[in-house]
Motif scaffolding. Structure first.
Motif, mmCIF file in Angstrom:
data_model
loop_
_atom_site.group_PDB
_atom_site.id
_atom_site.type_symbol
_atom_site.label_atom_id
_atom_site.label_comp_id
_atom_site.label_asym_id
_atom_site.label_seq_id
_atom_site.Cartn_x
_atom_site.Cartn_y
_atom_site.Cartn_z
ATOM 1 N N SER A 174 0.843 -1.197 0.000
ATOM 2 C CA SER A 174 0.000 0.000 0.000
ATOM 3 C C SER A 174 0.879 1.248 0.000
ATOM 4 O O SER A 174 2.060 1.185 0.349
ATOM 5 C CB SER A 174 -0.923 0.000 1.221
ATOM 6 N N PHE A 175 0.280 2.383 -0.380
ATOM 7 C CA PHE A 175 1.060 3.625 -0.455
ATOM 8 C C PHE A 175 0.173 4.765 0.020
ATOM 9 O O PHE A 175 -0.789 5.141 -0.654
ATOM 10 C CB PHE A 175 1.529 3.864 -1.892
ATOM 11 N N GLY A 176 0.499 5.297 1.215
ATOM 12 C CA GLY A 176 -0.347 6.352 1.767
ATOM 13 C C GLY A 176 -1.786 5.859 1.866
ATOM 14 O O GLY A 176 -2.058 4.795 2.421
ATOM 15 N N PRO A 177 -2.755 6.612 1.300
ATOM 16 C CA PRO A 177 -4.161 6.212 1.385
ATOM 17 C C PRO A 177 -4.553 5.129 0.374
ATOM 18 O O PRO A 177 -5.676 4.628 0.405
ATOM 19 C CB PRO A 177 -4.913 7.513 1.094
ATOM 20 N N TRP A 178 -3.639 4.763 -0.531
ATOM 21 C CA TRP A 178 -3.922 3.757 -1.550
ATOM 22 C C TRP A 178 -3.672 2.377 -0.952
ATOM 23 O O TRP A 178 -2.541 2.018 -0.651
ATOM 24 C CB TRP A 178 -3.022 3.994 -2.766
ATOM 25 N N ASP B 223 5.524 2.420 1.681
ATOM 26 C CA ASP B 223 6.173 3.623 2.208
ATOM 27 C C ASP B 223 6.615 3.315 3.635
ATOM 28 O O ASP B 223 6.397 2.215 4.143
ATOM 29 C CB ASP B 223 5.255 4.849 2.132
ATOM 30 N N TRP B 224 7.237 4.282 4.287
ATOM 31 C CA TRP B 224 7.809 4.002 5.610
ATOM 32 C C TRP B 224 6.736 3.651 6.645
ATOM 33 O O TRP B 224 6.969 2.803 7.508
ATOM 34 C CB TRP B 224 8.663 5.183 6.084
ATOM 35 N N ASP B 225 5.564 4.256 6.552
ATOM 36 C CA ASP B 225 4.504 3.927 7.503
ATOM 37 C C ASP B 225 3.937 2.535 7.241
ATOM 38 O O ASP B 225 3.674 1.771 8.177
ATOM 39 C CB ASP B 225 3.376 4.973 7.427
ATOM 40 N N VAL B 226 3.748 2.212 5.969
ATOM 41 C CA VAL B 226 3.239 0.887 5.612
ATOM 42 C C VAL B 226 4.250 -0.192 6.017
ATOM 43 O O VAL B 226 3.881 -1.243 6.554
ATOM 44 C CB VAL B 226 2.933 0.814 4.105
ATOM 45 N N GLY C 198 9.523 0.263 -0.107
ATOM 46 C CA GLY C 198 9.279 1.666 -0.405
ATOM 47 C C GLY C 198 9.835 2.154 -1.717
ATOM 48 O O GLY C 198 9.830 3.360 -1.979
#
Length: 257
Positions: free
Chosen positions: A14-18, A43-46, A38
């Motif tokens: 996933s990427f941000g809200p996607w 990404d770093w949060d995912v 990433g």
């Protein structure tokens, strides 16, 4: 002795809200997770959240490096000098190590993603450049290779631990490479079909190609792609089919080829 095999899935994409796939559901089924770093996805949060969930579920963590191709999801071929390619792999494995340790875990294995994996399955020197780079920052890591391909040839004299992989949701060519995604039937969406063919391949110790050819090979782990709509149902059916055929799900240990 009771036969065992690992079940892994690509995730953390996933990427941000996607949102891409249902990682939480997959982590309740699989024994190993290949987590995007990433670059091709994630990404770093995912990464952090996926690592945390994997540790909590006692699922083996793997770094899943790919080409820097967010828009193409790492599935478009790129030509890079081997030195740069090695640095690309080091960059991603290092990020995965940091996130895993912060979550209380460790990176157990490295598996190449998408076009990078497809290209190295046909190019031994390219595969070796990637694996040597990974081992330079993670000497004890297990290298996951596509069984029966140039990837497996590339690790023969590296002295590293290895896990040989087959795919539950992809069709095979007669050289043990994957049928190109542009071709009809390349991706298998039927959970029952995927489960039955995995049980048959593990039972026979061979890759079964689209033509029906048997390619004898070591099988340590079975992969499915977390981004496909039927990923969770395929994972569940593969696990059920293996269990019913007398195969126990267990994380691979990784031994040299």
């Amino acid at each position: 002795m009771e036969p065992t095999v690992d079940l892994n899935a690509d995730m953390g994409e996933s990427f941000g809200p996607w949102v891409m796939g249902d990682d939480a559901a997959l982590l309740d089924i699989v024994t190993s997770a290949n987590i995007a770093c990433g670059v091709h996805a994630g990404d770093w949060d995912v990464m952090a959240e996926t690592m945390r969930r994997a540790v909590a579920g006692d699922v083996g963590i793997g770094a899943h490096p790919g080409f820097p191709d967010i828009q193409g999801f790492g599935r478009r071929r790129m030509i890079l000098p081997h030195e740069s390619l090695g640095n690309l792999v080091r960059y991603q494995v290092g990020a995965a190590q940091a996130m895993a340790r912060a979550a209380g875990g460790e990176v157990r294995h490295v598996k190449l993603h998408g076009a990078l994996s497809n290209m190295t399955s046909q190019d031994e020197a390219m595969a070796r450049a990637c694996y040597e780079a990974a081992l330079s920052v993670a000497p004890d890591v297990i290298i996951m290779v596509l069984a029966g391909t140039k990837q497996q040839d590339a690790v023969r004299d590296l002295g590293c631990r290895v896990a040989c992989e087959i795919f539950a949701d992809r069709a095979y060519n007669d050289d043990a490479t994957l049928v190109d995604r542009s071709q009809p039937g390349a991706v298998i969406h039927d959970a029952a079909k995927a489960g039955a063919r995995m049980a048959e391949m593990v039972r026979e110790g061979a890759i079964i190609t689209e033509s029906g050819k048997r390619i004898p090979t070591r099988i340590d782990t079975i992969c499915l792609h977390g981004d496909t709509p039927t990923a969770v149902s395929i994972a569940g059916e593969v696990r059920r089919a293996l269990t019913e055929s007398g195969v126990r799900l267990k994380r691979f240990e990784g031994v040299p080829v």
